[in-house]
Scaffold this motif. Structure first.
Motif, PDB file in Angstrom:
ATOM      1  N   GLN A  57       5.042   8.688   3.996  1.00 13.05           N
ATOM      2  CA  GLN A  57       3.967   7.704   3.951  1.00 13.05           C
ATOM      3  C   GLN A  57       2.933   8.064   2.894  1.00 13.05           C
ATOM      4  OE1 GLN A  57       3.803   4.622   5.522  1.00 13.05           O
ATOM      5  NE2 GLN A  57       2.213   4.460   3.953  1.00 13.05           N
ATOM      6  N   GLU A  58       2.611   9.344   2.769  1.00 16.44           N
ATOM      7  CA  GLU A  58       1.643   9.756   1.749  1.00 16.44           C
ATOM      8  C   GLU A  58       2.214   9.538   0.350  1.00 16.44           C
ATOM      9  OE1 GLU A  58      -0.335  13.499   2.410  1.00 16.44           O
ATOM     10  OE2 GLU A  58      -0.419  13.147   4.571  1.00 16.44           O
ATOM     11  N   THR A  59       3.520   9.672   0.217  1.00 15.27           N
ATOM     12  CA  THR A  59       4.170   9.362  -1.055  1.00 15.27           C
ATOM     13  C   THR A  59       3.969   7.894  -1.410  1.00 15.27           C
ATOM     14  OG1 THR A  59       5.858  11.084  -0.828  1.00 15.27           O
ATOM     15  CG2 THR A  59       6.403   9.200  -2.231  1.00 15.27           C
ATOM     16  N   GLU A  60       4.196   7.016  -0.450  1.00 18.79           N
ATOM     17  CA  GLU A  60       4.016   5.582  -0.686  1.00 18.79           C
ATOM     18  C   GLU A  60       2.561   5.271  -1.052  1.00 18.79           C
ATOM     19  OE1 GLU A  60       6.194   3.240  -0.903  1.00 18.79           O
ATOM     20  OE2 GLU A  60       7.945   4.403  -0.274  1.00 18.79           O
ATOM     21  N   ASP A  61       1.625   5.922  -0.359  1.00 19.13           N
ATOM     22  CA  ASP A  61       0.207   5.684  -0.623  1.00 19.13           C
ATOM     23  C   ASP A  61      -0.174   6.124  -2.034  1.00 19.13           C
ATOM     24  OD1 ASP A  61      -0.026   4.742   1.950  1.00 19.13           O
ATOM     25  OD2 ASP A  61      -0.914   6.581   2.769  1.00 19.13           O
ATOM     26  N   ILE A  62       0.288   7.308  -2.443  1.00 19.63           N
ATOM     27  CA  ILE A  62      -0.036   7.820  -3.779  1.00 19.63           C
ATOM     28  C   ILE A  62       0.642   6.975  -4.852  1.00 19.63           C
ATOM     29  CG2 ILE A  62       0.250   9.770  -5.364  1.00 19.63           C
ATOM     30  CD1 ILE A  62      -0.125  11.629  -2.955  1.00 19.63           C
ATOM     31  N   ALA A  63       1.875   6.561  -4.617  1.00 24.87           N
ATOM     32  CA  ALA A  63       2.580   5.711  -5.591  1.00 24.87           C
ATOM     33  C   ALA A  63       1.843   4.386  -5.771  1.00 24.87           C
ATOM     34  CB  ALA A  63       4.015   5.469  -5.136  1.00 24.87           C
ATOM     35  N   GLN A  64       1.375   3.812  -4.673  1.00 20.62           N
ATOM     36  CA  GLN A  64       0.635   2.557  -4.752  1.00 20.62           C
ATOM     37  C   GLN A  64      -0.690   2.745  -5.483  1.00 20.62           C
ATOM     38  OE1 GLN A  64      -0.901   0.670  -1.041  1.00 20.62           O
ATOM     39  NE2 GLN A  64       0.274  -1.109  -1.687  1.00 20.62           N
ATOM     40  N   GLU A  65      -1.389   3.843  -5.176  1.00 17.61           N
ATOM     41  CA  GLU A  65      -2.654   4.106  -5.855  1.00 17.61           C
ATOM     42  C   GLU A  65      -2.435   4.371  -7.342  1.00 17.61           C
ATOM     43  OE1 GLU A  65      -6.687   6.871  -5.393  1.00 17.61           O
ATOM     44  OE2 GLU A  65      -5.007   7.149  -4.002  1.00 17.61           O
ATOM     45  N   THR A  66      -1.325   5.028  -7.665  1.00 17.72           N
ATOM     46  CA  THR A  66      -0.980   5.261  -9.070  1.00 17.72           C
ATOM     47  C   THR A  66      -0.810   3.935  -9.801  1.00 17.72           C
ATOM     48  OG1 THR A  66       0.136   7.358  -8.571  1.00 17.72           O
ATOM     49  CG2 THR A  66       0.725   6.278 -10.639  1.00 17.72           C
ATOM     50  N   TYR A  67      -0.106   3.005  -9.169  1.00 19.56           N
ATOM     51  CA  TYR A  67       0.106   1.683  -9.765  1.00 19.56           C
ATOM     52  C   TYR A  67      -1.225   0.979  -9.998  1.00 19.56           C
ATOM     53  CZ  TYR A  67       1.561  -3.194 -10.218  1.00 19.56           C
ATOM     54  OH  TYR A  67       1.734  -4.473 -10.667  1.00 19.56           O
ATOM     55  N   PHE A  68      -2.085   0.969  -8.984  1.00 22.26           N
ATOM     56  CA  PHE A  68      -3.377   0.287  -9.107  1.00 22.26           C
ATOM     57  C   PHE A  68      -4.224   0.905 -10.215  1.00 22.26           C
ATOM     58  CE2 PHE A  68      -3.029  -1.055  -4.420  1.00 22.26           C
ATOM     59  CZ  PHE A  68      -2.528  -2.302  -4.776  1.00 22.26           C
TER      60      PHE A  68
END
Length: 265
Positions: free
Chosen positions: A30-41
């Motif tokens: 889940q933290e991977t998904e959160d960081i990947a999403q924040e990276t995109y933004f």
């Protein structure tokens, strides 16, 4: 196609690698998904700041690496004996052991596969490195970035990047030589074969293990060459999209807590 559309298309082309890289650092889905999403933004919010003096992929990995550095799980170094402590915890606590079997039995992606477990083991051992060392090693040896690109991502000098990678390899070799029974008969860790016998008792461990190039060539290679073979295997396995990803995610997410609790006894 405008600039945003162009780089959105490019982001999609490497987002699997990006998530895999983040996951190896934070060891939590889940933290991977959160960081990947924040990276995109962050990447697209600041797209005007991207001057194209490096590739968009390199720039994006820079953002992801910096976000990972802020993550507590990524900063946490694993003890070299944690896998043995985790094994001891399961031997002593039958409920803990049963939970592992339940995950394997009930999950669609809970299959135990030796080659995937070797990749899981690689991730655990790489977590014993300093975070910067882990980042440099992964970028160079698993994700194929050039030293010049790693310099941009990490902010380190060329000499420091090369030195960090060399030291990381030396540490990984030392740990595997001492612990891994697959490449050293005197190794103290038999987890791969032991778990195979528990999860797949009908499957011949020796036959399955010897399908893996690293194990087949263990007698004829030095430890640095064996590390290269282990890294080649890691390149071919996406830890977020493998047959046993649910089982290994359960193990890797919880191992720090299990190891600390066992060490405190």
């Amino acid at each position: 196609m405008n600039k945003t559309e162009k780089y959105q298309k490019e982001f999609i082309s490497f987002q699997g690698e990006l998530k895999s890289f983040i996951y190896r650092l934070v060891t939590h889905r889940q933290e991977t998904e959160d960081i990947a999403q924040e990276t995109y933004f962050k990447a697209f919010k600041n797209l005007d700041a991207f001057k194209e003096n490096a590739s968009f992929k390199t720039w994006t990995f820079t953002i992801a690496a910096n976000l990972a550095k802020d993550n507590l799980r990524a900063r946490q170094r694993w003890g070299e004996d944690w896998m043995e402590l985790v094994k001891d915890a399961h031997v002593q606590d039958k409920q803990l052991l049963q939970k592992k079997f339940e995950v394997a039995r009930t999950s669609e992606h809970g299959k135990f596969v030796i080659r995937e477990h070797i990749n899981y083991c690689f991730n655990c051992v790489s977590k014993t490195l300093l975070l910067t060392s882990q980042i440099c090693l992964l970028l160079k040896e698993v994700y194929g970035f050039k030293v010049s690109e790693i310099m941009l991502i990490t902010g380190l000098t060329e000499g420091k990047v090369k030195h960090t990678i060399a030291d990381a390899r030396k540490d990984m070799n030392r740990i595997f030589e001492k612990r891994c029974a697959l490449i050293n008969k005197k190794g103290i860790c038999h987890q791969c074969t032991g778990l195979n016998n528990r999860f797949n008792p009908e499957q011949d461990t020796h036959i399955e293990a010897n399908k893996i190039k690293m194990i087949k060539e263990a007698r004829n290679k030095n430890y640095d060459q064996l590390l290269d073979l282990r890294l080649q295997l890691a390149k071919t396995i996406d830890p977020l999209d493998a047959e046993g990803r649910d089982l290994h995610n359960y193990l890797i997410e919880n191992s720090p807590d299990w190891a600390r609790a066992q060490a405190a006894k």
